[in-house]
Design an enzyme around this catalytic site. Structure first.
Site, PDB file in Angstrom:
ATOM      1  N   TRP A 244      28.068   4.733   0.745  1.00 51.78           N
ATOM      2  CA  TRP A 244      28.098   4.935   2.199  1.00 51.78           C
ATOM      3  C   TRP A 244      29.225   4.135   2.828  1.00 51.78           C
ATOM      4  O   TRP A 244      29.909   4.621   3.736  1.00 51.78           O
ATOM      5  CB  TRP A 244      26.738   4.630   2.834  1.00 51.78           C
TER       6      TRP A 244
ATOM      7  N   ASP B   7      25.941  -0.447   9.562  1.00 48.58           N
ATOM      8  CA  ASP B   7      25.233   0.797   9.283  1.00 48.58           C
ATOM      9  C   ASP B   7      23.855   0.425   8.744  1.00 48.58           C
ATOM     10  O   ASP B   7      23.681   0.187   7.553  1.00 48.58           O
ATOM     11  CB  ASP B   7      26.023   1.618   8.257  1.00 48.58           C
TER      12      ASP B   7
ATOM     13  N   LYS C 247      14.825   7.735   8.043  1.00 54.51           N
ATOM     14  CA  LYS C 247      14.201   6.811   7.096  1.00 54.51           C
ATOM     15  C   LYS C 247      13.097   6.024   7.807  1.00 54.51           C
ATOM     16  O   LYS C 247      11.924   6.327   7.660  1.00 54.51           O
ATOM     17  CB  LYS C 247      15.247   5.907   6.471  1.00 54.51           C
TER      18      LYS C 247
HETATM   19  N1  PMP Z   1      24.602   5.554   5.829  1.00 53.61           N
HETATM   20  C1  PMP Z   1      23.577   5.259   5.016  1.00 53.61           C
HETATM   21  C2  PMP Z   1      23.352   3.833   4.620  1.00 53.61           C
HETATM   22  C3  PMP Z   1      22.739   6.275   4.561  1.00 53.61           C
HETATM   23  O1  PMP Z   1      21.728   5.991   3.741  1.00 53.61           O
HETATM   24  C4  PMP Z   1      22.981   7.603   4.957  1.00 53.61           C
HETATM   25  C5  PMP Z   1      22.097   8.768   4.540  1.00 53.61           C
HETATM   26  N2  PMP Z   1      21.285   8.596   3.493  1.00 53.61           N
HETATM   27  C6  PMP Z   1      24.075   7.860   5.792  1.00 53.61           C
HETATM   28  C7  PMP Z   1      24.851   6.815   6.208  1.00 53.61           C
HETATM   29  C8  PMP Z   1      24.413   9.262   6.236  1.00 53.61           C
HETATM   30  O2  PMP Z   1      23.461   9.691   7.126  1.00 53.61           O
HETATM   31  P1  PMP Z   1      23.423  11.185   7.698  1.00 53.61           P
HETATM   32  O3  PMP Z   1      23.042  12.069   6.566  1.00 53.61           O
HETATM   33  O4  PMP Z   1      22.385  11.084   8.765  1.00 53.61           O
HETATM   34  O5  PMP Z   1      24.761  11.499   8.234  1.00 53.61           O
END
Ligand code: PMP
Length: 360
Positions: A102, A172, A196
């Site tokens: 991420w 994040d 989550k």
């Molecule tokens: N950052 C983290 C730490 C995540 O776990 C996730 C999704 N699992 C995201 C960003 C991306 O999120 P989204 O699918 O809502 O764009």
């Protein structure tokens, strides 16, 4: 049909009382003759729902008054783009700490707008730890420092909040928000996709210090400007109203559980028993440095990976859902967010123990 134990990384398990409340409200919310899904977002009813959700989140996280709370769309991934657009503020570089998939995605987006200084990276050890404060090579001229306190795929969590000496810190928090108490005033901005610990997918929470609003990169679309969102109470356009309402139910539920401090104790207990089991049973392994083990996402491998498929099939049969690791890394992963009850973790451990005995 009984509900099964769900270890999905997201969209993840929601608290049963929240789902039951939503079900009771579905056709006729508070005897108003319609569903929340069908209400105008400008109606006093929905504005009331929205305001209460925000206030409950403020209470739960003790968000100071000089921060705005935004209810955005586009997932956390859209924030990867919005962050440089909103926070560069005339500067040309930003610091990013790279601790997993991420972080890497956030870095890739930022590179479209500025020079990225990777202040530290644990890619060399396959993202099995977080760097220490001393290892951060921070640039005092950076517009901001971005990091991922909890990497959902690798199960790597920081055990400290980076000190950035006045440079705005952006986090994040998608997979760890509301799982433990944090001092919001240490951050310039916190963001988290909802799916989550907050509610259904489609909503993304942004918590941002007010002095950072405005002064976006030229050409920034209106919808991506945090100041526009803040000035319009996140209702510049039609917000994801049903997700917002469900998030509000989750916040109210969390308050009833005793708030973040109380749930953090349960989370610590859940994580501790699962990691101790993995560490003491030679059939299983977790590669993450002890201090950086995530309390929300617990990846593990079977020492004999030939048994992976059989493990997943048997676990599903036993009513334990979504234990496959992320498609990019394989293995297993148990996500044990706030709504995953301790008895689910107990059931998982009992299953793993049994599987090891039968196949060891
Ligand atoms: N950052 C983290 C730490 C995540 O776990 C996730 C999704 N699992 C995201 C960003 C991306 O999120 P989204 O699918 O809502 O764009």
């Amino acid at each position: 049909m009984t509900r099964l134990y769900n270890f999905c990384a997201g969209p993840a398990a929601l608290p049963v009382p929240v789902l039951a409340q939503a079900q009771a409200d579905l056709l006729n919310w508070q005897n108003k003759g319609l569903s929340v899904m069908e209400m105008s977002h400008r109606s006093p009813e929905f504005v009331g729902i929205a305001k209460k959700a925000e206030q409950d989140l403020r209470d739960l996280m003790v968000i100071p008054d000089n921060y705005s709370v935004l209810f955005m769309q586009g997932g956390a991934s859209s924030q990867f783009t919005m962050i440089p657009m909103n926070l560069l503020r005339g500067k040309k570089t930003a610091d990013y700490i790279n601790t997993g998939q991420w972080s890497k995605k956030a870095i890739a987006e930022a590179k479209r707008f500025c020079t990225v200084n990777v202040a530290a990276s644990t890619e060399g050890n396959h993202f099995t730890s977080a760097p220490s404060q001393e290892e951060l090579n921070l640039n005092p001229e950076a517009a901001y420092v971005h990091y991922t306190p909890n990497e959902t795929i690798g199960g790597v969590q920081f055990d400290y909040i980076p000190e950035t000496n006045g440079v705005p810190l952006v986090a994040d928090y998608s997979s760890a928000i509301l799982s433990e108490e944090i001092d919001v005033s240490r951050f310039a901005m916190i963001y988290a996709g909802a799916q989550k610990n907050i509610g259904p997918a489609g909503l993304c929470i942004v918590i941002i210090r007010d002095d950072l609003l405005g002064d976006v990169v030229e050409g920034t679309p209106t919808m991506f400007d945090y100041k526009v969102m803040a000035d319009n109470d996140s209702m510049y356009n039609t917000p994801p109203s049903y997700g917002w309402y469900l998030a509000g139910l989750v916040f109210a539920w969390l308050k009833e559980q005793g708030g973040v401090k109380a749930i953090a104790e349960v989370n610590q207990r859940k994580a501790k028993k699962l990691y101790s089991f993995i560490d003491t049973n030679p059939f299983y392994a977790n590669p993450v440095a002890i201090n950086n083990r995530s309390s929300m996402n617990v990846p593990f491998t079977l020492v004999n990976s030939d048994l992976d498929k059989a493990f997943l099939a048997a676990s599903e049969k036993a009513g334990l859902l979504n234990l496959a690791g992320h498609r990019s890394v394989g293995g297993m992963r148990a996500s044990i967010y706030n709504a995953v009850e301790e008895k689910a973790v107990d059931a998982l451990i009992a299953f793993m123990d049994e599987f090891a005995k039968e196949n060891g």
